[in-house]
Scaffold this active site. Structure first.
Site, short mmCIF file in Angstrom:
data_model
loop_
_atom_site.label_atom_id
_atom_site.label_comp_id
_atom_site.label_asym_id
_atom_site.label_seq_id
_atom_site.Cartn_x
_atom_site.Cartn_y
_atom_site.Cartn_z
CE1 TYR A 157 0.48 48.24 -13.18
CE2 TYR A 157 0.06 45.91 -13.47
CZ TYR A 157 -0.41 47.19 -13.27
OH TYR A 157 -1.75 47.43 -13.17
CE1 TYR A 191 -2.28 42.68 -13.01
CE2 TYR A 191 -2.88 44.39 -14.57
CZ TYR A 191 -2.72 43.96 -13.27
OH TYR A 191 -2.99 44.80 -12.24
NE ARG A 212 -7.35 43.45 -10.71
CZ ARG A 212 -7.62 44.72 -10.46
NH1 ARG A 212 -6.64 45.60 -10.43
NH2 ARG A 212 -8.84 45.13 -10.24
CG HIS A 215 -6.60 47.86 -14.08
ND1 HIS A 215 -6.50 46.49 -14.20
CD2 HIS A 215 -5.57 48.23 -13.28
CE1 HIS A 215 -5.48 46.06 -13.50
NE2 HIS A 215 -4.88 47.09 -12.92
CG HIS A 217 -3.25 50.94 -10.97
ND1 HIS A 217 -3.78 50.37 -9.85
CD2 HIS A 217 -2.90 49.91 -11.78
CE1 HIS A 217 -3.75 49.06 -9.96
NE2 HIS A 217 -3.21 48.74 -11.12
C1 BEZ Z 1 -3.15 45.59 -9.71
O1 BEZ Z 1 -2.10 46.09 -10.09
O2 BEZ Z 1 -4.18 46.11 -10.06
C2 BEZ Z 1 -3.18 44.33 -8.90
C3 BEZ Z 1 -2.31 43.31 -9.21
C4 BEZ Z 1 -2.34 42.15 -8.45
C5 BEZ Z 1 -3.23 42.04 -7.41
C6 BEZ Z 1 -4.09 43.08 -7.12
C7 BEZ Z 1 -4.07 44.21 -7.87
FE FE Z 2 -3.08 46.81 -11.96
#
Ligand code: BEZ
Ligand code: FE
Length: 280
Positions: A157, A191, A212, A215, A217
């Site tokens: 990010y 990531y 993760r 995705h 957001h």
């Molecule tokens: C997220 O940005 O989706 C995220 C990143 C780290 C921990 C939980 C969510």
């Molecule tokens: Fe995220």
């Protein structure tokens, strides 16, 4: 109140809380004390372990900054964020499901014109996202604010870079009278959740991996509707079934479909829940 021992200490603490003026604070503190003491008894907690726990939480606090929220990460990897979202967003069938914010949301993102590219110079394969925001009855939600933020091809990010001049790969779009919005961006990548702090250490000491699934957001708000915070996950991602923060819901998994020129398109509609008392 003297000579307290392991059989009487819990009640003594709870009794001291009994005059707490704020009823909810009293309820929360009483519950916290009961559960913490039960945990210490069940684990037969040693003094060294209590000290290690205190040092861990101290390190979590020290890792927090304006752009890094290690406590959010801790709540996420313990499943507490997902549990809290699930309990508070038990919506009628047909509404888009909510997920957690994550630590990378930044308020007051820049408003962008319909169709604009929010990626800036973020690395990644080009994509477009088209969607409609509607109510449960299918009616369009006009002038909804659709905030979007995502990682780039390197799985980072904007706030994770030290040298960016400003926000990147985040922006706010408005829906038209037909409830539609569209934007350009780059494909988000899987990531690892931040591993360079005490929560990363904890994860390495336990089992599982930090990745993760890819995705995007979304935070969608409109007058008369509950705010929807959610994520759309890329179909086919290898980490969909082992998300370290337990955020994936089947209804939020969707394909980014490539065309012959290599442009990927996500089509995804969002159904908002009306706020109680604001029925049309
Ligand atoms: C997220 O940005 O989706 C995220 C990143 C780290 C921990 C939980 C969510
Ligand atoms: Fe995220």
């Amino acid at each position: 109140m003297r000579n307290l021992n392991q059989d009487t200490i819990t009640q003594a603490v709870i009794a001291r809380l009994s005059d707490t003026p704020d009823a909810r604070l009293k309820e929360v503190l009483t519950c916290v004390v009961q559960h913490l003491h039960a945990l210490a008894r069940e684990l037969r907690l040693t003094e060294a372990e209590l000290q290690a726990g205190i040092e861990f939480l101290t390190a979590v606090g020290k890792k927090c900054s304006a752009s890094r929220q290690e406590f959010v990460l801790l709540a996420d990897v313990l499943g507490l964020s997902t549990l809290t979202v699930a309990m508070n967003h038990d919506k009628p069938a047909g509404c888009t499901e909510a997920t957690t914010f994550g630590p990378f949301y930044v308020p007051d993102a820049q408003p962008m014109a319909s169709g604009a590219d929010l990626a800036g110079d973020a690395p990644g394969q080009p994509c477009r996202v088209r969607g409609r925001v509607c109510a449960l009855d299918g009616g369009p939600v006009a002038a909804a604010q659709v905030e979007v933020w995502q990682s780039d091809a390197d799985g980072r990010y904007d706030v994770q870079y030290e040298d960016l001049p400003g926000p990147r790969a985040r922006g706010v779009f408005s829906t038209g009278a037909d409830g539609r919005f569209q934007l350009r961006s780059v494909l988000a990548s899987p990531y690892p959740v931040p591993e360079d702090g005490p929560v990363g250490q904890l994860m390495r000491a336990s089992s599982g991996h930090p990745w993760r699934p890819a995705h995007m957001h979304f935070r969608i708000s409109a007058p008369g509707f509950e705010i929807l915070v959610t994520q759309v996950y890329r179909q086919g991602d290898p980490y969909l079934d082992s998300d370290p923060v337990y955020g994936v819901r089947q209804s939020l998994v969707a394909p980014w479909v490539p065309d012959e020129q290599g442009l990927y398109t996500l089509d995804f509609d969002f159904v908002l829940q009306r706020r109680a008392g604001s029925e049309p």
